[in-house]
Design an enzyme around this catalytic site. Structure first.
Site, PDB file in Angstrom:
ATOM      1  N   THR A 105       0.831  -1.204   0.000  1.00 12.73           N
ATOM      2  CA  THR A 105       0.000   0.000   0.000  1.00 12.73           C
ATOM      3  C   THR A 105       0.864   1.251   0.000  1.00 12.73           C
ATOM      4  O   THR A 105       0.437   2.306  -0.456  1.00 12.73           O
ATOM      5  CB  THR A 105      -0.945  -0.005   1.220  1.00 12.73           C
ATOM      6  OG1 THR A 105      -1.706  -1.222   1.203  1.00 12.73           O
ATOM      7  CG2 THR A 105      -1.893   1.163   1.191  1.00 12.73           C
ATOM      8  N   TYR A 133       5.640 -12.980   2.722  1.00 10.76           N
ATOM      9  CA  TYR A 133       4.314 -12.673   2.186  1.00 10.76           C
ATOM     10  C   TYR A 133       4.012 -13.655   1.060  1.00 10.76           C
ATOM     11  O   TYR A 133       4.537 -13.532  -0.046  1.00 10.76           O
ATOM     12  CB  TYR A 133       4.304 -11.232   1.675  1.00 10.76           C
ATOM     13  CG  TYR A 133       2.931 -10.637   1.421  1.00 10.76           C
ATOM     14  CD1 TYR A 133       1.766 -11.370   1.597  1.00 10.76           C
ATOM     15  CD2 TYR A 133       2.818  -9.312   1.009  1.00 10.76           C
ATOM     16  CE1 TYR A 133       0.523 -10.804   1.371  1.00 10.76           C
ATOM     17  CE2 TYR A 133       1.579  -8.738   0.774  1.00 10.76           C
ATOM     18  CZ  TYR A 133       0.427  -9.485   0.952  1.00 10.76           C
ATOM     19  OH  TYR A 133      -0.796  -8.918   0.720  1.00 10.76           O
ATOM     20  N   LYS A 150       2.487 -14.242   6.162  1.00  6.09           N
ATOM     21  CA  LYS A 150       1.339 -13.425   5.779  1.00  6.09           C
ATOM     22  C   LYS A 150       0.710 -14.024   4.531  1.00  6.09           C
ATOM     23  O   LYS A 150       1.389 -14.248   3.527  1.00  6.09           O
ATOM     24  CB  LYS A 150       1.765 -11.982   5.518  1.00  6.09           C
ATOM     25  CG  LYS A 150       0.591 -11.068   5.173  1.00  6.09           C
ATOM     26  CD  LYS A 150       1.031  -9.633   4.971  1.00  6.09           C
ATOM     27  CE  LYS A 150      -0.193  -8.772   4.663  1.00  6.09           C
ATOM     28  NZ  LYS A 150       0.183  -7.380   4.349  1.00  6.09           N
TER      29      LYS A 150
END
Length: 303
Positions: free
Chosen positions: A54, A141, A167
């Site tokens: 983000t 991730y 994640k």
């Protein structure tokens, strides 16, 4: 903070990824980023990830990356731990990882490597090399081209004591269950699908109670209220916020690829903390989409 201390922090509490501030010319806007972090830090997130997805990690030059991480670490030194996003090729990810450690980041989020498809063994070797290049904690991730299986994660856990977190950005329930059952409490598990709140109740049932919130960037009070409702299994509150905000929000977000970031920057602007435009290849929301988002945010009340 050693990796196990960081793991403990990450295992409870809401996490978030501040957007990265750019000025009208598209350059990093340090003062705006400081103002953003000072606004968000007191709301109660257990950790913030600087230069994450983000935060448009993929669009930052190396010199800008250093500025972003240093600014975040310095600003939040006495309030909330900062973890740094790292990624790209193995050598590039190692350079970013070592720079983030040097600048005082408490841990790393290892984003997927670049476009190249790779074997499971190759991806595992990439993760291991990054972990062994630093002493701070690392979260891997699982998303896109990085899709590690439970046996490989178990092998990495044995070889890399500082690999403390997993994640999930894939949403494969069978894979998530197999990893959670096989690794047990070895990792801190984080929900990482875009707009993770929509999946939060399901992931909590899988033994993954923690997730990262993008909307914390512009409705931090609502984001915390929702997280607490999930934690106490307040289904009425969860359902109301999903119906009133998240489902219409998804309708806007899903209109174009890349809007998962663009809509968060638009929300930040609407909330009075303009982070500037997204960088190409992302595109900003159209005016009518921006107005629809503003109406949704207004319904959430004062933050």
């Amino acid at each position: 903070m050693n990796p196990q201390e960081l793991k403990s922090i990450l295992s409870s509490g809401l996490l978030s990824f501040p957007v990265t501030d750019f000025n009208a010319q598209g350059d990093f806007h340090r003062e705006g980023y400081i103002k953003r972090l000072e606004w968000l830090a007191p709301y109660g997130a257990s950790a913030l990830f600087a230069a994450g997805g983000t935060g448009e990690f993929f669009s930052l030059a190396a010199s800008e990356y250093s500025q972003v991480i240093k600014t975040a670490v310095d600003t939040c030194a006495n309030s909330v731990p900062i973890l740094a996003g790292v990624g790209g090729s193995t050598r590039q990810a190692i350079e970013y990882a070592q720079e983030a450690e040097r600048l005082g980041a408490k841990g790393l989020l290892l984003l997927p490597h670049y476009l190249t498809e790779a074997s499971q063994d190759g991806v595992a070797a990439h993760v291991e090399a990054v972990c062994k290049s630093v002493n701070i904690g690392v979260i891997v991730y699982n998303r896109n081209v990085c899709r590690l299986t439970a046996p490989l994660l178990e092998r990495l856990a044995e070889r890399c004591p500082n690999l403390i977190g997993y994640k999930d950005g894939i949403g494969d329930i069978e894979l998530m269950v197999s990893i959670r059952r096989r690794l047990g409490d070895r990792f801190s598990y984080l929900g990482g699908l875009p707009t993770a709140e929509v999946y939060a109740a399901a992931y909590k049932a899988l033994g993954v109670p923690v997730y990262s919130s993008a909307v914390f960037n512009f409705i931090p009070k609502t984001a915390m209220d929702f997280y607490r409702a999930i934690a106490r299994e307040d289904h009425a509150t969860v359902g109301k916020i999903i119906d009133d905000f998240f489902l219409p929000y998804l309708d806007i977000r899903n209109r174009k690829a890349g809007y998962a970031v663009s809509i968060v920057k638009a929300g930040a602007k609407i909330s009075g903390y303009d982070a500037g435009p997204v960088r190409t290849p992302l595109t900003d929301l159209l005016p009518e989409e921006y107005e629809a988002l503003a109406a949704l945010i207004d319904k959430q009340g004062a933050q």
